[in-house]
Design a protein around this motif. Structure first.
Motif, PDB file in Angstrom:
ATOM      1  N   VAL A 367       0.867  -1.187   0.000  1.00 34.35           N
ATOM      2  CA  VAL A 367       0.000   0.000   0.000  1.00 34.35           C
ATOM      3  C   VAL A 367       0.901   1.233   0.000  1.00 34.35           C
ATOM      4  N   GLY A 368       0.674   2.153  -0.921  1.00 34.09           N
ATOM      5  CA  GLY A 368       1.472   3.377  -0.999  1.00 34.09           C
ATOM      6  C   GLY A 368       0.623   4.553  -1.444  1.00 34.09           C
ATOM      7  N   ASN A 399      -4.095   1.241  -9.042  1.00 32.36           N
ATOM      8  CA  ASN A 399      -4.491   2.584  -8.619  1.00 32.36           C
ATOM      9  C   ASN A 399      -5.924   2.460  -8.101  1.00 32.36           C
ATOM     10  N   VAL A 400      -6.078   2.480  -6.775  1.00 26.50           N
ATOM     11  CA  VAL A 400      -7.383   2.199  -6.175  1.00 26.50           C
ATOM     12  C   VAL A 400      -8.401   3.269  -6.551  1.00 26.50           C
ATOM     13  N   THR A 443      -4.071   6.468  -4.198  1.00 25.81           N
ATOM     14  CA  THR A 443      -3.519   5.339  -3.451  1.00 25.81           C
ATOM     15  C   THR A 443      -3.225   4.189  -4.404  1.00 25.81           C
ATOM     16  N   PHE A 444      -2.060   3.567  -4.235  1.00 23.02           N
ATOM     17  CA  PHE A 444      -1.695   2.366  -4.994  1.00 23.02           C
ATOM     18  C   PHE A 444      -1.607   1.194  -4.024  1.00 23.02           C
ATOM     19  N   SER A 445      -2.001   0.007  -4.512  1.00 25.52           N
ATOM     20  CA  SER A 445      -1.960  -1.171  -3.645  1.00 25.52           C
ATOM     21  C   SER A 445      -1.709  -2.413  -4.480  1.00 25.52           C
ATOM     22  N   SER A 446      -1.474  -3.520  -3.797  1.00 24.37           N
ATOM     23  CA  SER A 446      -1.434  -4.811  -4.474  1.00 24.37           C
ATOM     24  C   SER A 446      -2.813  -5.067  -5.079  1.00 24.37           C
ATOM     25  N   ASN A 450      -7.988  -3.504  -1.407  1.00 26.85           N
ATOM     26  CA  ASN A 450      -8.727  -2.317  -1.849  1.00 26.85           C
ATOM     27  C   ASN A 450      -8.705  -1.257  -0.759  1.00 26.85           C
ATOM     28  N   TYR A 451      -7.489  -0.849  -0.345  1.00 25.08           N
ATOM     29  CA  TYR A 451      -7.339   0.129   0.723  1.00 25.08           C
ATOM     30  C   TYR A 451      -7.095   1.510   0.129  1.00 25.08           C
TER      31      TYR A 451
END
Length: 753
Positions: A367-368, A399-400, A443-446, A450-451
């Motif tokens: 998560v970034g 990119n969430v 927000t970017f995540s794996s 979905n954070y």
């Protein structure tokens, strides 16, 4: 760790980076891989079993001209990141490392925040140097949003200034622990105890000195630590090797007094030290260095204490003890609670309420947060703070906010305008990605999580200009520049005026817009025609207004019918509110939603001078429908008519932005400067004199501040400075009210012709 040794197994040389030189950015080769007794260094980063405890993410923040960039330059020199010290204005043709833009070096101010990293002992520090000028406050906002700690730099003469208050507010907003560095103690009139008193009274901080100065002004030699009881003297020209000595006899009494004060202030907010004092014979017996350091660290991280360091960055005094303080007292990434939200934070899918705590664990899903964008020669450069998991080159990440999955093309670590190419980054790190299309705050995540991270605070623009390219062939580059600047800076807005067709740019002040116009010319070779500055007026009401409006249209086929009744009234603050007080089904729910949308349309452009509407509550209490002719469109049209009717009945008024202005001048120019403030209809709220320097605080309408920088320079022989930030909106005078309406009506008539 096993992954790291696998990398080493392929050969140490495989970690090296390519060298690429460009006019704006350069990628440098990194070959500093070394193995030590406690871990190893790869590409400038320390890896060990407890590496996160040795990582600090800090920002350097302060009022303009307090010495932030000068301090950062010394930090880079003493940590070995740069080989020579250069000054901010670049008189030697080089300039400070962190001010890489030509405009920054010419004007002697920081415009964009710049990231770098350095090694101090066995510790790794990521540093972001932020601007001090209020026009670039978004740079401070997004830096503090992603940092774990901060250094608040204060001028030893001026103390708490207007932008210091703004920075303090930003640090509180993001719960950022801070230490304070009182700079410029070599200047005439410097008094660190006055500054600490202001920190306590003006900012309501539990500030306590952890050092006392050895000499002041021209006699500044070093500092005495209240924690370890040693004197650090900086007599060598570049201050590289401080002499550690005994406390000078003349300072022993002050040392004891200030140490007791420090311990008492800590004990008031720390139970552990408080218990120690009760169990021991204080002040005859003092806590040892370890006990005191641990107590200061606990309180600093809990934000119940602000340790105060002292020195002069320009005179190379006190910087190394400050670096020790960063390591000793500011938190590592594991010591700050990280909260994300489960769900998508986009317009189409609102943020869910469920909170998720993230952990600085390299094995958990990534998560970034993309907190800053820059357009470069290689495409968009996206600055990223990694909160959880590991980000590797070639990874697939999501990119969430935009719900798009992308492949990480390239990863770099920043050193001002230079970039070191890397293969992966772990939790707590700050890096940058190339060629990723996104927006600031995404927000970017794996892909499997979905954070969404909470977004940063973005202040509203207070000033606008009309702008157009001089030559027709510059239109393409003009559009490219505007798109780039909007992506980079959320406080820079672009819109097209519906009536005139003009392009309007909005920002935080004259300097903010002036910088973008200059960048357009330099970076895109576009000369522009700039119109008169436009003030961000607001329209509102002073009383209650009733409406009873019927919209009826019959022109063959299905007609339109909508009836609504209610009132509008003033609302505290600058927000607007819609209230549905309809009892029963006099107006069905789907039509109520149409009324709500119609009200939002009305608020975007007021009837008086075409500016947005603020501070209004719109109440619908009754209405009527037709079984065939009523529709959502009919009710949106009816809302416009009802709003206009109620607005006219509620004593409409125009609000103008009032700016908080702080002016620093030599005392000899006091009379002429105060006359100038009165002429611009300003109200002086405070003044403070230190030696030959005078600081005047006042509130002035923004409309009266245009051209003030030129006037102040001429009145003070170039010695005066001022800063300005938005304070509030207040009603305009009756004369200005009539003039604004008259100008707007003339403009409308000309456009109709």
């Amino acid at each position: 760790m096993s992954q790291l040794f696998n990398i080493l197994g392929k050969g140490v040389g495989s970690v090296l980076s390519r060298s690429i030189n460009t006019s704006s950015k350069s990628i440098i080769t990194s070959s500093n891989t070394a193995i030590g007794s406690k871990g190893l260094w790869i590409g400038g980063r320390f890896y060990s079993t407890n590496e996160l405890s040795k990582l600090r993410n800090i920002g350097i923040s302060a009022h303009i001209d307090s010495g932030k960039t000068t301090l950062t330059e010394r930090i880079l020199f003493y940590t070995g990141r740069i080989k020579e010290i250069h000054e901010v204005r670049g008189k030697d043709g080089v300039g400070a490392k962190m001010d890489s833009m030509d405009l920054e070096r010419e004007k002697g101010i920081t415009i964009q925040s710049a990231a770098t990293h350095a090694k101090w002992g066995q510790n790794h520090i990521n540093i972001i140097d932020t601007p001090g000028h209020v026009d670039f406050t978004i740079e401070v906002e997004r830096a503090l949003r992603v940092l774990d700690g901060a250094v608040l730099v204060m001028c030893g003469v001026s103390g708490v200034q207007s932008q210091t208050i703004t920075v303090d507010r930003q640090m509180r907003r993001y719960n950022v622990p801070r230490i304070t560095f009182i700079n410029k103690l070599d200047r005439t009139g410097a008094n660190p105890w006055n500054v600490i008193d202001q920190l306590r009274k003006k900012l309501n901080l539990n500030a306590a000195a952890v050092q006392i100065p050895v000499g002041l002004e021209n006699n500044l030699e070093g500092v005495v630590s209240l924690v370890d009881g040693k004197a650090y003297l900086f007599t060598e020209e570049k201050g590289s090797k401080p002499i550690i000595a005994e406390i000078p006899p003349t300072l022993k009494e002050q040392y004891l007094e200030k140490k007791i004060e420090l311990i008492e202030r800590i004990a008031n907010v720390d139970d552990q030290l408080g218990e120690w004092l009760i169990e021991n014979d204080f002040p005859n017996q003092m806590p040892d260095e370890k006990t005191l350091k641990e107590a200061i660290r606990r309180c600093t991280i809990a934000r119940t204490l602000v340790p105060v360091f002292m020195g002069s960055a320009f005179k190379n005094t006190g910087v190394q003890p400050l670096l020790d303080g960063v390591i000793d007292y500011l938190p590592n990434p594991t010591e700050k609670k990280i909260i994300a939200h489960e769900g998508n934070n986009s317009a189409s899918q609102p943020l869910e309420e469920k909170e998720i705590e993230l952990f600085s664990d390299p094995k958990k899903p990534f998560v970034g947060l993309a907190f800053k964008l820059e357009e470069g020669r290689f495409g968009q450069l996206t600055y990223m703070r990694v909160y959880q998991g590991t980000l590797k080159r070639g990874d697939m990440i999501k990119n969430v906010n935009l719900n798009k999955t992308i492949k990480v093309p390239r990863l770099v670590r920043m050193h001002a305008a230079e970039m070191e190419e890397i293969q992966e980054v772990g939790p707590g790190e700050i890096c940058a990605m190339f060629g990723v299309d996104c927006y600031s705050g995404n927000t970017f995540s794996s892909p499997n999580v979905n954070y969404t991270m909470t977004s940063m605070h973005i202040p509203e623009p207070v000033m606008a200009l009309s702008i157009a390219p001089k030559a027709k062939d510059g239109q393409t580059n003009f559009s490219k520049a505007l798109n780039k600047f909007q992506k980079e800076d959320p406080t820079f807005r672009v819109k097209t005026d519906e009536d005139s067709g003009q392009i309007i740019i909005s920002g935080m002040g004259e300097l903010h817009l002036e910088i973008y116009i200059e960048r357009m010319k330099r970076e895109y070779n576009v000369d522009t025609i700039v119109g008169k500055p436009l003030v961000a007026y607001r329209e509102t009401i002073q009383g209650k207004g009733e409406y009873n409006y019927t919209h009826k249209k019959q022109s063959g086929g299905q007609g339109q019918y909508a009836k609504m009744a209610g009132h509008i009234e003033p609302l505290e603050g600058m927000e607007n509110e819609f209230v549905n007080d309809v009892i029963g089904t006099a107006i069905p729910p789907n039509f109520v939603e149409a009324i709500k949308k119609g009200f939002a349309d009305c608020c975007s452009k007021g009837p008086l001078i075409g500016h947005p509407i603020s501070g209004i509550k719109f109440v619908v209490s009754d209405g009527a429908t037709h079984s065939v002719d009523s529709s959502e469109l009919a009710f949106r049209i009816a809302t416009a008519g009802a709003f206009k009717e109620g607005f006219a009945d509620a004593s409409p008024m125009i609000l103008e932005p009032i700016m908080k202005v702080e002016i620093s001048i030599p005392s000899e120019f006091q009379g002429v400067v105060i006359s100038g403030i009165n002429r611009r209809k300003g109200a002086i709220t405070n003044s403070n004199s230190v030696g030959e320097s005078l600081t005047i605080e006042c509130e002035v309408p923004l409309n009266n501040m245009f051209g003030y920088s030129t006037e102040l320079r001429s009145m003070t022989q170039g010695k005066g400075e001022f800063t300005m930030e938005y304070q509030k909106h207040t009603p305009v005078s009756r004369e200005l009210f009539n003039n604004l309406i008259e100008e707007y009506q003339k403009k409308r008539e000309e456009e109709r012709k």
